[in-house]
Write an enzyme that holds these catalytic residues in place. Structure first.
Site, PDB file in Angstrom:
ATOM      1  N   GLU A  29      -4.866  -3.942   4.314  1.00  0.00           N
ATOM      2  CA  GLU A  29      -4.211  -4.083   2.743  1.00  0.00           C
ATOM      3  C   GLU A  29      -4.652  -5.698   1.861  1.00  0.00           C
ATOM      4  OE1 GLU A  29      -3.471  -1.382   0.596  1.00  0.00           O
ATOM      5  OE2 GLU A  29      -1.807  -0.755   2.237  1.00  0.00           O
ATOM      6  N   THR A  31      -7.236  -7.335   0.885  1.00  0.00           N
ATOM      7  CA  THR A  31      -7.983  -7.373   1.796  1.00  0.00           C
ATOM      8  C   THR A  31      -8.836  -6.650   1.076  1.00  0.00           C
ATOM      9  OG1 THR A  31      -8.224  -5.723   2.852  1.00  0.00           O
ATOM     10  CG2 THR A  31      -7.543  -7.381   4.020  1.00  0.00           C
ATOM     11  N   ASP A  32      -9.686  -6.366   0.097  1.00  0.00           N
ATOM     12  CA  ASP A  32     -10.533  -5.930   0.071  1.00  0.00           C
ATOM     13  C   ASP A  32     -11.373  -6.783  -1.002  1.00  0.00           C
ATOM     14  OD1 ASP A  32      -8.419  -5.372  -2.649  1.00  0.00           O
ATOM     15  OD2 ASP A  32      -9.775  -3.441  -3.043  1.00  0.00           O
ATOM     16  N   GLY A 117       1.214   4.357  -5.638  1.00  0.00           N
ATOM     17  CA  GLY A 117       0.802   3.749  -4.480  1.00  0.00           C
ATOM     18  C   GLY A 117      -0.081   4.581  -3.589  1.00  0.00           C
ATOM     19  N   LEU A 118      -0.512   5.454  -4.821  1.00  0.00           N
ATOM     20  CA  LEU A 118      -1.911   6.752  -3.997  1.00  0.00           C
ATOM     21  C   LEU A 118      -2.591   6.412  -5.024  1.00  0.00           C
ATOM     22  CD1 LEU A 118       1.007   9.360  -3.141  1.00  0.00           C
ATOM     23  CD2 LEU A 118      -0.462   7.989  -1.535  1.00  0.00           C
ATOM     24  N   SER A 121      -4.598   5.939 -10.463  1.00  0.00           N
ATOM     25  CA  SER A 121      -5.172   5.304 -11.255  1.00  0.00           C
ATOM     26  C   SER A 121      -7.443   5.119 -11.177  1.00  0.00           C
ATOM     27  CB  SER A 121      -5.805   3.913 -11.269  1.00  0.00           C
ATOM     28  OG  SER A 121      -4.168   3.286 -11.212  1.00  0.00           O
ATOM     29  N   GLU A 154     -10.358  -0.723 -15.291  1.00  0.00           N
ATOM     30  CA  GLU A 154      -9.331  -1.186 -14.567  1.00  0.00           C
ATOM     31  C   GLU A 154      -8.784  -2.573 -15.220  1.00  0.00           C
ATOM     32  OE1 GLU A 154      -6.394   0.061 -11.087  1.00  0.00           O
ATOM     33  OE2 GLU A 154      -7.909   0.817 -11.870  1.00  0.00           O
ATOM     34  N   ASP A 166      -9.938   1.126  -4.116  1.00  0.00           N
ATOM     35  CA  ASP A 166      -9.137   2.506  -4.080  1.00  0.00           C
ATOM     36  C   ASP A 166     -10.710   3.863  -4.704  1.00  0.00           C
ATOM     37  OD1 ASP A 166      -6.811   1.025  -4.458  1.00  0.00           O
ATOM     38  OD2 ASP A 166      -6.369   1.490  -5.824  1.00  0.00           O
TER      39      ASP A 166
HETATM   40  C1  GLA Z   1      -3.694  -1.708  -5.298  1.00  0.00           C
HETATM   41  C2  GLA Z   1      -5.606  -2.161  -5.378  1.00  0.00           C
HETATM   42  C3  GLA Z   1      -6.460  -2.027  -4.254  1.00  0.00           C
HETATM   43  C4  GLA Z   1      -5.663  -3.470  -3.225  1.00  0.00           C
HETATM   44  C5  GLA Z   1      -4.698  -2.839  -2.255  1.00  0.00           C
HETATM   45  C6  GLA Z   1      -3.806  -4.263  -1.949  1.00  0.00           C
HETATM   46  O1  GLA Z   1      -4.074  -0.559  -4.363  1.00  0.00           O
HETATM   47  O2  GLA Z   1      -5.950  -1.537  -6.432  1.00  0.00           O
HETATM   48  O3  GLA Z   1      -7.319  -2.903  -4.789  1.00  0.00           O
HETATM   49  O4  GLA Z   1      -6.075  -4.657  -3.348  1.00  0.00           O
HETATM   50  O5  GLA Z   1      -3.327  -2.800  -3.748  1.00  0.00           O
HETATM   51  O6  GLA Z   1      -4.680  -3.432  -0.524  1.00  0.00           O
END
Ligand code: GLA
Length: 351
Positions: A29, A31-32, A117-118, A121, A154, A166
């Site tokens: 989390e 990290t992207d 958080g799922l 988007s 986004e 995501d």
């Molecule tokens: C959201 C963002 C992702 C990522 C996470 C955290 O879901 O859309 O790009 O940064 O938070 O890991």
């Protein structure tokens, strides 16, 4: 596709429908956008977009779950707020990438709780892209490129500086697998996600998050500042013990330790060590709470409820500051009321 036409009238093309799945990130989390590692999977729940070719020069969209409508000229989508920004942004970014979406009537239907958080988007962006391209009779481009396009929607239309996690999970997910994503190299490797009788569930914390406003953009800015001070491109290259002021060194410590946990998780899955999976979820959560400071009171209470129900591990998922908590329940443990069982489903697709 069933296409019929009456002389003098535009062809009455059939509708096309596309499904974009939501995602759960098993681990990795924040990290992207730091060139790191993550291990998400697409889930069964998601967003379905139906596109029916229409006469005229407009796109008309209906969001069924909120009972709202939008209409805008195809040639000039213009800015808007909320769900409308996703639709307009997707049309505009498809055009900017050389595609030719046609006038259509769209319906959007979701069985994903928004702002949870799922990743409703990314599910929406993926379904919109596939439906708009299919309605235009265009072949699908490379899915990595499509993920980047969705991410621009986004970033530039919705105003959320989110990374690619995501969109890659929704567009490249594979049934029965999580995806080990290396955001530095761009490599995406499916990892079988087999937990036997153990179950993964998510539970809504009740605190909804908003990427465009919440602490998410602030964390990104802190990471960018840490890179500047360390004179590195991304935190993937951060030293073990960075010489940085607080809270920046703690942010860096989260990212570096989270990358290591992703690798440990892949190994735990490969050797079928489900208990280690639970422990890694706990360690990830502790780091997100203490070093990244991305948790909130409601999320902590939700972790507590899941632990009380017998979870072997639980952690906040997604951007944080609210949203869902992911937990691993041992065989026989009863999920708390309202928990949603999640497992790895297929990628975004035409129906
Ligand atoms: C959201 C963002 C992702 C990522 C996470 C955290 O879901 O859309 O790009 O940064 O938070 O890991």
């Amino acid at each position: 596709m069933n296409v019929s036409s009456t002389p003098g009238q535009p062809p009455a093309a059939a509708s096309v429908a596309a499904r974009g799945p939501g995602r759960v990130n098993l681990i990795g989390e924040h990290t992207d956008y730091n060139g790191g590692l993550a291990l998400p999977f697409a889930i069964e729940r998601g967003v379905t977009v139906t596109a029916t070719p229409a006469a005229g020069d407009e796109v008309v969209a209906h969001a069924l779950d909120v009972g709202e409508r939008d209409a805008f000229p195809l040639a000039r989508p213009g800015r808007a707020e909320g769900w409308r920004a996703f639709v307009r942004g997707t049309v505009a970014e498809l055009q900017a990438a050389g595609h030719s979406p046609r006038p259509v009537e769209l319906t959007i239907d979701s069985d994903l709780p928004a702002g949870s958080g799922l990743s409703s988007s990314a599910a929406l962006e993926a379904a919109l892209c596939l439906a708009l391209l299919a309605a235009a009779g265009e072949p699908e481009p490379d899915r990595h490129a499509l993920a980047r396009l969705c991410s621009r929607v986004e970033n530039e239309w919705v105003g959320a500086q989110t990374g690619l996690l995501d969109q890659l999970a929704s567009l490249l997910g594979r049934k029965g697998h999580a995806l080990r994503i290396d955001f530095a190299s761009g490599d995406v490797d499916p990892v079988p996600l087999e937990l036997g009788d153990w179950r993964l569930v998510t539970l809504d914390s009740g605190a909804s998050h908003e990427h465009a406003s919440g602490g998410y953009n602030e964390r990104r800015a802190e990471c960018a500042r840490a890179c500047e001070l360390l004179e590195i491109e991304t935190l993937r290259d951060a030293p073990e013990d960075p010489d940085l002021p607080a809270p920046l060194w703690r942010r860096v410590r989260h990212v570096s330790s989270e990358n290591r946990r992703v690798e440990e998780m892949v190994r735990a899955l490969q050797r079928g060590d489900v208990e280690a999976v639970g422990r890694l979820l706990d360690r990830s959560h502790a780091s997100l709470r203490d070093d990244y400071e991305a948790s909130v009171r409601e999320v902590e209470a939700t972790v507590g409820r899941l632990k009380a129900a017998g979870a072997a591990g639980a952690r906040m998922v997604g951007g944080g500051f609210g949203g869902h908590v992911l937990a691993l329940l041992s065989p026989g443990a009863e999920p708390p009321a309202g928990a949603l069982e999640v497992g790895p489903g297929p990628a975004a697709r035409l129906l």
